[in-house]
Design a protein around this motif. Structure first.
Motif, mmCIF file in Angstrom:
data_model
loop_
_atom_site.group_PDB
_atom_site.id
_atom_site.type_symbol
_atom_site.label_atom_id
_atom_site.label_comp_id
_atom_site.label_asym_id
_atom_site.label_seq_id
_atom_site.Cartn_x
_atom_site.Cartn_y
_atom_site.Cartn_z
ATOM 1 N N LEU A 18 3.874 34.923 -48.986
ATOM 2 C CA LEU A 18 3.516 33.538 -48.802
ATOM 3 C C LEU A 18 4.174 32.907 -47.579
ATOM 4 O O LEU A 18 4.143 31.698 -47.427
ATOM 5 C CB LEU A 18 3.865 32.737 -50.061
ATOM 6 N N ALA A 19 4.788 33.685 -46.727
ATOM 7 C CA ALA A 19 5.447 33.114 -45.554
ATOM 8 C C ALA A 19 4.398 32.665 -44.541
ATOM 9 O O ALA A 19 3.580 33.441 -44.084
ATOM 10 C CB ALA A 19 6.382 34.138 -44.921
ATOM 11 N N GLY A 20 4.424 31.386 -44.247
ATOM 12 C CA GLY A 20 3.537 30.834 -43.230
ATOM 13 C C GLY A 20 4.240 30.860 -41.889
ATOM 14 O O GLY A 20 5.351 31.348 -41.765
ATOM 15 N N PRO A 21 3.594 30.307 -40.866
ATOM 16 C CA PRO A 21 4.218 30.292 -39.546
ATOM 17 C C PRO A 21 5.408 29.334 -39.508
ATOM 18 O O PRO A 21 5.321 28.190 -39.929
ATOM 19 C CB PRO A 21 3.105 29.819 -38.614
ATOM 20 N N GLN A 22 6.510 29.833 -39.018
ATOM 21 C CA GLN A 22 7.754 29.069 -38.914
ATOM 22 C C GLN A 22 7.642 28.040 -37.791
ATOM 23 O O GLN A 22 7.117 28.340 -36.721
ATOM 24 C CB GLN A 22 8.905 30.039 -38.603
ATOM 25 N N VAL A 24 8.930 26.347 -34.668
ATOM 26 C CA VAL A 24 9.887 26.655 -33.605
ATOM 27 C C VAL A 24 9.811 25.549 -32.556
ATOM 28 O O VAL A 24 8.772 24.930 -32.364
ATOM 29 C CB VAL A 24 9.635 28.037 -32.952
ATOM 30 N N ASP A 25 10.937 25.310 -31.896
ATOM 31 C CA ASP A 25 10.995 24.253 -30.888
ATOM 32 C C ASP A 25 10.479 24.758 -29.546
ATOM 33 O O ASP A 25 10.035 25.903 -29.422
ATOM 34 C CB ASP A 25 12.413 23.698 -30.771
ATOM 35 N N LYS A 26 10.569 23.914 -28.526
ATOM 36 C CA LYS A 26 10.063 24.270 -27.190
ATOM 37 C C LYS A 26 10.806 25.453 -26.582
ATOM 38 O O LYS A 26 10.313 26.092 -25.666
ATOM 39 C CB LYS A 26 10.132 23.059 -26.259
ATOM 40 N N ASN A 27 12.000 25.762 -27.100
ATOM 41 C CA ASN A 27 12.760 26.920 -26.627
ATOM 42 C C ASN A 27 12.524 28.153 -27.496
ATOM 43 O O ASN A 27 13.232 29.144 -27.372
ATOM 44 C CB ASN A 27 14.258 26.581 -26.582
ATOM 45 N N ASP A 28 11.557 28.060 -28.396
ATOM 46 C CA ASP A 28 11.164 29.157 -29.281
ATOM 47 C C ASP A 28 12.224 29.552 -30.313
ATOM 48 O O ASP A 28 12.286 30.696 -30.735
ATOM 49 C CB ASP A 28 10.718 30.384 -28.476
ATOM 50 N N PHE A 29 13.041 28.583 -30.731
ATOM 51 C CA PHE A 29 14.010 28.825 -31.791
ATOM 52 C C PHE A 29 13.581 28.135 -33.078
ATOM 53 O O PHE A 29 13.097 27.003 -33.056
ATOM 54 C CB PHE A 29 15.396 28.283 -31.417
ATOM 55 N N ASN A 66 10.663 35.838 -40.395
ATOM 56 C CA ASN A 66 9.418 35.096 -40.554
ATOM 57 C C ASN A 66 8.772 34.804 -39.202
ATOM 58 O O ASN A 66 8.237 33.724 -38.978
ATOM 59 C CB ASN A 66 9.661 33.815 -41.356
ATOM 60 N N GLY A 67 8.857 35.759 -38.284
ATOM 61 C CA GLY A 67 8.221 35.617 -36.980
ATOM 62 C C GLY A 67 8.923 34.668 -36.033
ATOM 63 O O GLY A 67 8.343 34.256 -35.030
ATOM 64 N N ALA A 68 10.158 34.296 -36.329
ATOM 65 C CA ALA A 68 10.877 33.340 -35.485
ATOM 66 C C ALA A 68 12.298 33.830 -35.219
ATOM 67 O O ALA A 68 12.844 34.650 -35.961
ATOM 68 C CB ALA A 68 10.923 31.977 -36.156
ATOM 69 N N TYR A 88 18.886 31.293 -46.771
ATOM 70 C CA TYR A 88 19.406 30.386 -45.748
ATOM 71 C C TYR A 88 18.325 29.624 -44.986
ATOM 72 O O TYR A 88 18.558 28.508 -44.524
ATOM 73 C CB TYR A 88 20.278 31.165 -44.750
ATOM 74 N N ALA A 89 17.171 30.223 -44.818
ATOM 75 C CA ALA A 89 16.107 29.575 -44.042
ATOM 76 C C ALA A 89 15.664 28.293 -44.738
ATOM 77 O O ALA A 89 15.648 28.212 -45.972
ATOM 78 C CB ALA A 89 14.921 30.521 -43.878
ATOM 79 N N PRO A 90 15.284 27.284 -43.972
ATOM 80 C CA PRO A 90 14.832 26.041 -44.601
ATOM 81 C C PRO A 90 13.503 26.243 -45.317
ATOM 82 O O PRO A 90 12.697 27.094 -44.951
ATOM 83 C CB PRO A 90 14.683 25.076 -43.427
ATOM 84 N N GLN A 91 13.302 25.434 -46.333
ATOM 85 C CA GLN A 91 12.050 25.477 -47.079
ATOM 86 C C GLN A 91 10.901 25.013 -46.181
ATOM 87 O O GLN A 91 11.108 24.335 -45.179
ATOM 88 C CB GLN A 91 12.156 24.587 -48.315
ATOM 89 N N TYR A 92 9.721 25.383 -46.565
ATOM 90 C CA TYR A 92 8.485 24.992 -45.873
ATOM 91 C C TYR A 92 8.498 25.415 -44.405
ATOM 92 O O TYR A 92 8.024 24.713 -43.531
ATOM 93 C CB TYR A 92 8.221 23.481 -46.028
ATOM 94 N N ASP A 93 9.094 26.580 -44.163
ATOM 95 C CA ASP A 93 9.107 27.172 -42.816
ATOM 96 C C ASP A 93 9.662 26.211 -41.765
ATOM 97 O O ASP A 93 9.239 26.212 -40.610
ATOM 98 C CB ASP A 93 7.705 27.645 -42.417
#
Length: 170
Positions: A18-22, A24-29, A66-68, A88-93
């Motif tokens: 169920l992992a959707g796209p994470q 990411v900011d303009k720096n790809d983090f 999760n692709g990020a 550790y990852a935040p909920q809702y990607d």
């Protein structure tokens, strides 16, 4: 044939179906380059008060999930993350918890966070935090219900209002 189907089902159970796209900011983090493990060491304040600022990660201490790309302040935090990234990852990607409760994906601000039931949630603006905190359990119920139908949608590409990513991460 039955054993093949069973083996495939077992393999899928261990993967994040169920992992959707994470986001990411303009720096790809992911999480705008902030250390998601470090949130667990910060003193969380009562509802209605501003949380302590998040801890920036370093561009040379990263891991993918999760692709990020996630950044960390220390190698120790990176190792903790790699043992259980979903914890550790935040909920809702990395998208705003209140935005998801309202049925959409908008970015989460790493400095507007709260850990609820041992899960990390982000929100987009201070005003939104106020709305979310008016009824955290109710909003989480709505978020969980909505997430099922929007999770596979593209990640938000919006900028976080009033937020500047620390640049550069060192």
């Amino acid at each position: 044939m039955k054993s093949y189907v069973f083996a495939a089902a077992l393999a899928l159970m261990g993967s994040p179906l169920l992992a959707g796209p994470q986001f990411v900011d303009k720096n790809d983090f992911a999480v705008s380059g902030y250390d998601v493990v470090a949130y667990r060491s910060l003193d969380q304040v009562p509802v209605g008060q501003s949380q302590p600022a998040a801890i920036p990660g370093r561009a040379d201490i990263t891991a993918e999930y999760n692709g990020a790309v996630f950044a960390f302040a220390t190698e120790k935090n990176k190792k903790k993350f790699l043992k259980d990234p979903a914890y550790y990852a935040p909920q809702y990607d990395g998208h705003c918890a209140y935005g998801v409760a309202k049925g959409g994906k908008v970015p989460g601000n790493p400095n507007l966070w709260r850990i609820v039931d041992d899960k990390l949630y982000l929100n987009i603006t201070k005003n939104v935090v106020g709305f979310w905190e008016e009824d955290i359990p109710g909003n989480l119920t709505l978020s969980e219900k909505n997430w099922v139908s929007i999770e596979s949608n593209a990640a938000s590409t919006n900028a976080i209002p009033g937020f500047s990513t620390p640049a550069p991460l060192k």
